[in-house]
Design a protein around this motif. Structure first.
Motif, PDB file in Angstrom:
ATOM      1  N   UNK A 137       0.835  -1.202   0.000  1.00 59.57           N
ATOM      2  CA  UNK A 137       0.000   0.000   0.000  1.00 59.57           C
ATOM      3  C   UNK A 137       0.874   1.258   0.000  1.00 59.57           C
ATOM      4  N   UNK A 138       0.542   2.208  -0.887  1.00 58.36           N
ATOM      5  CA  UNK A 138       1.268   3.477  -0.949  1.00 58.36           C
ATOM      6  C   UNK A 138       0.271   4.610  -1.070  1.00 58.36           C
ATOM      7  N   UNK A 139       0.680   5.802  -0.677  1.00 58.05           N
ATOM      8  CA  UNK A 139      -0.212   6.957  -0.721  1.00 58.05           C
ATOM      9  C   UNK A 139      -0.620   7.257  -2.158  1.00 58.05           C
ATOM     10  N   UNK A 140      -1.762   7.916  -2.296  1.00 57.49           N
ATOM     11  CA  UNK A 140      -2.302   8.197  -3.627  1.00 57.49           C
ATOM     12  C   UNK A 140      -1.351   9.054  -4.455  1.00 57.49           C
ATOM     13  N   UNK A 141      -0.782  10.085  -3.841  1.00 57.81           N
ATOM     14  CA  UNK A 141       0.141  10.949  -4.568  1.00 57.81           C
ATOM     15  C   UNK A 141       1.355  10.197  -5.058  1.00 57.81           C
ATOM     16  N   UNK A 142       1.899   9.325  -4.223  1.00 56.08           N
ATOM     17  CA  UNK A 142       3.084   8.559  -4.622  1.00 56.08           C
ATOM     18  C   UNK A 142       2.740   7.567  -5.722  1.00 56.08           C
TER      19      UNK A 142
ATOM     20  N   UNK B 216      -7.746   9.230 -10.545  1.00 54.32           N
ATOM     21  CA  UNK B 216      -6.579  10.105 -10.452  1.00 54.32           C
ATOM     22  C   UNK B 216      -5.311   9.372 -10.878  1.00 54.32           C
ATOM     23  N   UNK B 217      -5.153   8.134 -10.416  1.00 55.97           N
ATOM     24  CA  UNK B 217      -3.919   7.398 -10.670  1.00 55.97           C
ATOM     25  C   UNK B 217      -3.811   6.970 -12.129  1.00 55.97           C
TER      26      UNK B 217
ATOM     27  N   UNK C  50       0.348   7.847  -7.921  1.00 57.57           N
ATOM     28  CA  UNK C  50       0.160   8.612  -9.159  1.00 57.57           C
ATOM     29  C   UNK C  50       1.500   8.930  -9.807  1.00 57.57           C
ATOM     30  N   UNK C  51       2.438   9.403  -9.010  1.00 53.72           N
ATOM     31  CA  UNK C  51       3.728   9.807  -9.550  1.00 53.72           C
ATOM     32  C   UNK C  51       4.485   8.616 -10.118  1.00 53.72           C
ATOM     33  N   UNK C  52       4.445   7.483  -9.410  1.00 54.46           N
ATOM     34  CA  UNK C  52       5.097   6.280  -9.923  1.00 54.46           C
ATOM     35  C   UNK C  52       4.439   5.831 -11.220  1.00 54.46           C
ATOM     36  N   UNK C  53       3.097   5.858 -11.277  1.00 50.11           N
ATOM     37  CA  UNK C  53       2.392   5.479 -12.496  1.00 50.11           C
ATOM     38  C   UNK C  53       2.786   6.380 -13.663  1.00 50.11           C
ATOM     39  N   UNK C  54       2.841   7.695 -13.410  1.00 49.85           N
ATOM     40  CA  UNK C  54       3.211   8.631 -14.472  1.00 49.85           C
ATOM     41  C   UNK C  54       4.611   8.354 -14.983  1.00 49.85           C
ATOM     42  N   UNK C  55       5.556   8.159 -14.075  1.00 49.13           N
ATOM     43  CA  UNK C  55       6.926   7.918 -14.497  1.00 49.13           C
ATOM     44  C   UNK C  55       7.089   6.537 -15.116  1.00 49.13           C
ATOM     45  N   UNK C  56       6.270   5.562 -14.687  1.00 48.28           N
ATOM     46  CA  UNK C  56       6.300   4.238 -15.309  1.00 48.28           C
ATOM     47  C   UNK C  56       5.912   4.303 -16.781  1.00 48.28           C
ATOM     48  N   UNK C  57       4.828   5.039 -17.069  1.00 45.41           N
ATOM     49  CA  UNK C  57       4.291   5.031 -18.431  1.00 45.41           C
ATOM     50  C   UNK C  57       4.976   6.047 -19.332  1.00 45.41           C
ATOM     51  N   UNK C  58       5.562   7.109 -18.752  1.00 45.45           N
ATOM     52  CA  UNK C  58       6.133   8.189 -19.571  1.00 45.45           C
ATOM     53  C   UNK C  58       7.604   7.914 -19.864  1.00 45.45           C
ATOM     54  N   UNK C  59       7.854   7.008 -20.785  1.00 45.92           N
ATOM     55  CA  UNK C  59       9.226   6.727 -21.190  1.00 45.92           C
ATOM     56  C   UNK C  59       9.645   7.632 -22.338  1.00 45.92           C
ATOM     57  N   UNK C  60      10.367   7.065 -23.281  1.00 46.14           N
ATOM     58  CA  UNK C  60      10.752   7.844 -24.459  1.00 46.14           C
ATOM     59  C   UNK C  60       9.558   8.139 -25.362  1.00 46.14           C
ATOM     60  N   UNK C  61       8.487   7.334 -25.222  1.00 48.69           N
ATOM     61  CA  UNK C  61       7.352   7.468 -26.117  1.00 48.69           C
ATOM     62  C   UNK C  61       6.776   8.859 -26.222  1.00 48.69           C
TER      63      UNK C  61
ATOM     64  N   UNK D 289      -4.689   2.020  -2.592  1.00 51.32           N
ATOM     65  CA  UNK D 289      -5.327   1.733  -1.310  1.00 51.32           C
ATOM     66  C   UNK D 289      -6.852   1.741  -1.378  1.00 51.32           C
ATOM     67  N   UNK D 290      -7.437   2.379  -2.402  1.00 51.29           N
ATOM     68  CA  UNK D 290      -8.882   2.446  -2.507  1.00 51.29           C
ATOM     69  C   UNK D 290      -9.275   2.621  -3.967  1.00 51.29           C
ATOM     70  N   UNK D 291     -10.387   2.000  -4.368  1.00 48.70           N
ATOM     71  CA  UNK D 291     -10.834   2.095  -5.761  1.00 48.70           C
ATOM     72  C   UNK D 291     -11.158   3.527  -6.174  1.00 48.70           C
ATOM     73  N   UNK D 292     -11.522   4.377  -5.230  1.00 40.01           N
ATOM     74  CA  UNK D 292     -11.871   5.760  -5.578  1.00 40.01           C
ATOM     75  C   UNK D 292     -10.653   6.542  -6.054  1.00 40.01           C
TER      76      UNK D 292
END
Length: 479
Positions: free
Chosen positions: A47-52, A263-264, A54-65, A256-259
């Motif tokens: 479990x990780x905070x929503x902000x973290x 955002x993520x 989101x940021x990990x998801x953004x950096x995961x998907x935002x590669x060279x593409x 941590x929650x479907x809601x």
């Protein structure tokens, strides 16, 4: 600049309006326990905070593409901006939301399992092999790209940087997700913000006019390459990318929650759309014509454009920081590419990934194959990556459409982009030199016909209202 601001406004409006519609169609259940809470193993389910998250998801998907793709797509002219904005809102963010939330409902399952549950066993086995191949291609592309940039920046041999980056990937693949990825990505995020905002400000105060190509939606490509289907393969990350379907389950195991899903998952794709919009704008503004941009691409590829634009707009120091921001994007996607490949293989082999020895047993062969692929020509790898990437998106969109229809929900939000992209990927495969090399007069109609066949299959499927029986749902009912 007003066109750029309009694009950003539309993307943000898409998040607040269409994103909420998508969330309601999916039907979130905030009272359910998520996989992160049920299966917390301290390695992948954390479990990780929503902000973290989101940021990990953004950096995961935002590669060279969202950088290289929009630079190449800028050759077509402002039409690329339309695909980035509307593709992100109605296709890419929808794809990412369902790939993430369907994984949440499937106990954090990887994309082959999610697809297999809706499209059948054959589709599951196909996606198992296909997703691992895609992730290896992504991992290699996201090794060679930053290695070349770092080599140009430091004067060090590119193979040395390849070895260093591969070493980091190996470490990030096997350690618990909150130890490196969850801890250092906020710092990388700050660098990403500096790169994106700094270059845009640099362009605004420079002598370069916004959109020097002119705001025309004619095809401006210097080599007269067709808009359809090539533009929709060229700009993937930043509009619609199947690679994201392999990454979303990583964060589905940490939400941590479907809601928080809108955002993520939907929100991170909108963020990537803004990055793509910035780089497409830079390509069409820094260079005075598509021919000028094409000349730089011919001399050194998209990496040369990044280097030239960054140093020119921000000076030596600022340019170096901007280039490092560009380097961060592929590295923060490359490490999670190999991590996702490890999880897909371990799910298939039913290997418990809590013991580090079993993580190494899966990871070492993956890196060996990745190293072999890295010896191939980068341009060839990129072309295959482009098709494989969008084919994965097609499979995920059809799976999401089938899930919605099975539950009697409004499936057209996934069906329409699935139909469109099925025509794109099939027409591209039939016409491209890496495929069958057929003339577009044949490839185009066959591609469209294939999408209509799959649409007919979906519409003729029966409806089943039975919901998934998954671990989180059972655990929630027992608490």
């Amino acid at each position: 600049m007003q066109w750029f601001l309009l694009g950003v406004a539309l993307l943000l409006g898409g998040y607040f309006i269409y994103g909420r519609i998508i969330e309601r169609i999916f039907g979130i259940r905030p009272e359910r326990n998520t996989p992160a809470l049920v299966n917390n193993d301290g390695v992948d389910y954390v479990p990780m905070s929503t902000g973290k998250v989101y940021l990990v998801q953004l950096l995961n998907i935002a590669g060279l593409g969202p950088i290289f793709g929009p630079i190449l797509g800028a050759l077509y002219g402002p039409t690329a901006l339309l695909w980035i904005v509307f593709g992100s809102i109605f296709a890419g963010a929808v794809h990412d939301y369902f790939s993430g939330m369907m994984s949440v409902r499937a106990n954090g399952a990887s994309v082959p399992t999610v697809v297999g549950r809706e499209l059948g066993t054959v589709a599951k086995h196909f996606m198992n092999a296909f997703a691992v191949i895609l992730l290896l291609l992504v991992g290699v592309v996201f090794t060679l790209g930053p290695a070349k940039l770092l080599g140009n920046l430091s004067g060090t041999s590119v193979p040395v940087w390849v070895a260093i980056i591969f070493g980091y990937y190996m470490l990030a693949t096997i350690v618990p997700i909150d130890k490196i990825i969850g801890r250092f990505y906020p710092l990388f995020g700050a660098l990403l913000v500096f790169m994106s905002v700094g270059l845009l400000i640099g362009l605004a105060v420079s002598d370069h006019p916004f959109y020097a190509f002119g705001m025309t939606f004619a095809n401006l490509h210097p080599d007269h390459l067709p808009l359809w289907p090539l533009l929709f393969i060229t700009i993937a990350c930043g509009a619609l990318s199947g690679f994201h379907a392999t990454q979303s389950p990583l964060m589905a195991r940490c939400v941590e929650n479907e809601k928080n899903g809108r955002f993520v998952f939907y929100g991170a794709m909108i963020g990537e759309g803004v990055i793509a919009l910035i780089w497409a704008t830079l390509g069409m503004s820094f260079y005075q014509s598509p021919e000028a941009l094409n000349a730089t691409l011919a001399a050194g590829g998209p990496a040369a454009v990044v280097d030239e634009v960054s140093r020119s707009l921000l000076g030596t120091v600022g340019g170096v920081l901007a280039i490092l921001g560009v380097v961060v994007l592929p590295i923060t996607s490359g490490d999670t590419s190999f991590r996702a490949a490890r999880l897909i293989l371990s799910d298939f082999l039913k290997f418990d990934q809590k013991p580090i020895a079993k993580r190494l047993l899966v990871a070492i062969p993956l890196f060996a194959v990745g190293f072999i692929i890295s010896r191939m020509d980068f341009d060839v790898i990129w072309r295959y990556f482009g098709w494989a990437n969008q084919m994965t998106a097609v499979m995920m969109l059809w799976a999401a459409a089938a899930w919605l229809k099975r539950h009697g929900k409004f499936h057209w939000v996934c069906t329409l982009p699935a139909v469109f992209m099925t025509g794109v990927v099939n027409a591209y495969l039939l016409s491209a030199q890496i495929g069958f090399g057929l003339p577009m007069s044949i490839a185009g109609p066959v591609g469209i016909a294939s999408s209509l066949v799959v649409l007919a299959w979906l519409l003729l499927r029966g409806r089943n209202d039975k919901d998934e029986v998954d671990m989180p749902a059972l655990a929630s009912s027992q608490n």
